[in-house]
Design a protein around this motif. Structure first.
Motif, short mmCIF file in Angstrom:
data_model
loop_
_atom_site.label_atom_id
_atom_site.label_comp_id
_atom_site.label_asym_id
_atom_site.label_seq_id
_atom_site.Cartn_x
_atom_site.Cartn_y
_atom_site.Cartn_z
N GLY A 18 0.84 -1.19 0.00
CA GLY A 18 0.00 0.00 0.00
C GLY A 18 0.88 1.23 0.00
O GLY A 18 2.09 1.17 -0.26
N GLY A 19 0.28 2.36 0.32
CA GLY A 19 1.04 3.60 0.36
C GLY A 19 2.18 3.59 1.35
O GLY A 19 3.25 4.15 1.10
N ASP A 20 1.96 2.92 2.50
CA ASP A 20 3.05 2.84 3.49
C ASP A 20 4.21 2.01 2.96
O ASP A 20 5.37 2.29 3.28
CB ASP A 20 2.54 2.29 4.82
N THR A 21 3.93 1.00 2.13
CA THR A 21 4.99 0.22 1.50
C THR A 21 5.88 1.13 0.64
O THR A 21 7.11 1.10 0.73
CB THR A 21 4.40 -0.90 0.63
N ASN A 55 2.46 4.15 9.81
CA ASN A 55 1.04 3.87 9.60
C ASN A 55 0.22 3.86 10.89
O ASN A 55 -0.16 2.82 11.41
CB ASN A 55 0.83 2.56 8.83
N LEU A 56 -0.08 5.05 11.36
CA LEU A 56 -0.94 5.23 12.52
C LEU A 56 -2.35 4.73 12.26
O LEU A 56 -3.07 4.39 13.20
CB LEU A 56 -0.96 6.72 12.90
N SER A 57 -2.77 4.69 11.00
CA SER A 57 -4.12 4.24 10.67
C SER A 57 -4.29 2.74 10.89
O SER A 57 -5.42 2.25 10.96
CB SER A 57 -4.46 4.58 9.22
N ARG A 58 -3.19 2.02 10.97
CA ARG A 58 -3.23 0.59 11.32
C ARG A 58 -2.31 0.42 12.53
O ARG A 58 -1.16 0.00 12.39
CB ARG A 58 -2.78 -0.25 10.12
N PRO A 59 -2.80 0.76 13.73
CA PRO A 59 -1.89 1.00 14.86
C PRO A 59 -1.37 -0.23 15.57
O PRO A 59 -0.43 -0.12 16.37
CB PRO A 59 -2.76 1.83 15.81
N LEU A 60 -1.95 -1.40 15.33
CA LEU A 60 -1.54 -2.58 16.11
C LEU A 60 -0.04 -2.84 16.02
O LEU A 60 0.67 -2.88 17.03
CB LEU A 60 -2.30 -3.81 15.63
N GLU A 61 0.43 -3.01 14.79
CA GLU A 61 1.82 -3.40 14.62
C GLU A 61 2.80 -2.30 15.02
O GLU A 61 3.74 -2.56 15.78
CB GLU A 61 2.08 -3.85 13.18
N PRO A 62 2.64 -1.05 14.53
CA PRO A 62 3.61 -0.03 14.93
C PRO A 62 3.59 0.27 16.42
O PRO A 62 4.64 0.59 17.00
CB PRO A 62 3.21 1.20 14.10
N CYS A 78 7.62 8.16 14.23
CA CYS A 78 6.43 7.57 13.59
C CYS A 78 6.03 8.41 12.39
O CYS A 78 5.78 9.61 12.51
CB CYS A 78 5.28 7.50 14.58
N THR A 79 6.00 7.79 11.20
CA THR A 79 5.38 8.42 10.03
C THR A 79 3.91 8.05 10.07
O THR A 79 3.55 6.88 9.93
CB THR A 79 6.04 7.94 8.72
N ALA A 80 3.05 9.05 10.26
CA ALA A 80 1.67 8.78 10.65
C ALA A 80 0.82 8.19 9.51
O ALA A 80 0.10 7.22 9.71
CB ALA A 80 1.02 10.06 11.16
N ILE A 81 0.87 8.78 8.32
CA ILE A 81 -0.02 8.38 7.21
C ILE A 81 -1.45 8.26 7.77
O ILE A 81 -2.12 7.23 7.62
CB ILE A 81 0.44 7.07 6.54
N TYR A 82 -1.91 9.31 8.42
CA TYR A 82 -3.15 9.24 9.19
C TYR A 82 -4.37 9.46 8.31
O TYR A 82 -4.49 10.47 7.63
CB TYR A 82 -3.14 10.28 10.31
N GLN A 83 -5.28 8.51 8.34
CA GLN A 83 -6.54 8.59 7.61
C GLN A 83 -7.69 8.73 8.60
O GLN A 83 -7.78 7.97 9.58
CB GLN A 83 -6.77 7.33 6.76
N ASP A 84 -8.58 9.65 8.34
CA ASP A 84 -9.80 9.79 9.12
C ASP A 84 -10.91 9.10 8.33
O ASP A 84 -11.43 9.66 7.36
CB ASP A 84 -10.11 11.28 9.33
#
Length: 338
Positions: A18-21, A55-62, A78-84
């Motif tokens: 994805g974009g985080d990749t 990837n703060l939008s998928r917070p489990l792993e980070p 942390c690079t957030a890549i935050y999605q609301d």
């Protein structure tokens, strides 16, 4: 030179890109030998001086990776890549996801359910083996305890620096997850050297198309390709859709395939090598990304750099990157997309 920075991604970073990749691997290329890479939840930290999670939008792993680093005295970026995604959960979901979002509060409960859905995937199975995690997420989805939201807050608190892609992203994060933290805005970008090698000739030759409408992105309801097909239902322009199916949404991919077959002059292409994707961008007249949310829209940036006119979603932060060089559509309105 020994690696000093450890870049940590989700376990399925490479198998479900994805974009985080894209952002993580680009940063690794730029840092060269100074950067290591780990997709482990408890990475080996010997010799590293800094851990960088994504990837703060998928917070489990980070959050787990950051917790592991902080317990051993290493600073975290942390690079957030935050999605609301609140509106997407309420209005953009399709199929079973729409039903679940209607039954649950579209806030913390849906985020817990989304996090829970990742535990059985091939990459993150190690998460499912962590004692009590699946049960806690299930309880969060049912009772609204918001474990995923709590993990986001923990990750932000654990980070010495939070990297954001735009001022719009920074403002949205502050409004949704207020707190005192050190932030820095580092816009994402494209690779000029890679794009300079792209030519539309190869895609034109293979497809027989020229002057077409293009949409590049993962095949999922967040990217909203079905609304694009609906918007162009009676328009004669050729339409090309390029992307890999989201493995969590096979029903959406099937529905999109049926819609593409029903519309004349429509191609749905999956698994294309990247040079051919860039060739399609160079050959297209217009690139459309009618997503329910985009942090930047890397496909839009690349298409614009390759000479395409661009239609971007008016949700998210695309305006911070594209400004007046794009048109913006309402993803909920096929007429606006058209």
């Amino acid at each position: 030179m020994r690696a000093r920075v450890l870049l940590c991604g989700r376990p399925d970073l490479l198998t479900r890109p994805g974009g985080d990749t894209r952002q993580l691997l680009a940063l690794r290329r730029c840092l060269g030998e100074r950067a290591g890479l780990s997709l482990a939840l408890a990475p080996r930290l010997g010799g590293h001086q800094l851990v960088h999670v994504f990837n703060l939008s998928r917070p489990l792993e980070p959050a787990l990776q950051a917790r592991h680093a902080r317990a051993r005295g290493l600073p975290v970026v942390c690079t957030a890549i935050y999605q609301d995604l609140e509106e997407y959960h309420r209005r953009g979901r399709r199929g079973a996801g729409r039903l679940l979002a209607a039954l649950l509060d579209p806030g913390a409960r849906v985020e817990d359910l989304r996090a829970l859905s990742h535990l059985g995937r091939p990459g993150p199975r190690a998460l499912a083996r962590r004692p009590g995690l699946a049960l806690a997420l299930a309880g969060g989805a049912v009772l609204g305890t918001g474990l995923a939201l709590a993990l986001q807050r923990e990750l932000l608190d654990a980070s010495h620096v939070v990297v954001l892609g735009s001022d719009l992203e920074a403002a949205r994060l502050r409004s949704r997850l207020p707190g005192t933290r050190r932030e820095v805005v580092v816009p994402v970008g494209v690779d000029p050297a890679e794009l300079a090698r792209a030519s539309g000739d190869e895609f034109r030759r293979r497809s027989g198309l020229d002057g077409f409408v293009l949409s590049v992105g993962r095949l999922e309801d967040l990217k909203n390709q079905l609304s694009l097909v609906e918007a162009l239902r009676d328009d004669p322009a050729p339409l090309v859709l390029i992307g890999r199916a989201n493995p969590l949404q096979p029903g959406y991919a099937r529905a999109l395939a049926r819609a593409a077959l029903a519309r004349p002059r429509t191609l749905l292409l999956t698994g294309l090598p990247r040079p051919l994707v860039l060739s399609a961008m160079a050959a297209a007249s217009v690139h459309v990304l009618p997503s329910w949310f985009e942090t930047a829209g890397l496909a839009s940036l690349e298409a614009a750099a390759l000479g395409c006119a661009v239609v971007a979603s008016d949700r998210g932060y695309a305006r911070a990157f594209l400004g007046d060089d794009a048109l913006y559509c309402d993803p909920a309105d096929p007429g606006s997309i058209l």
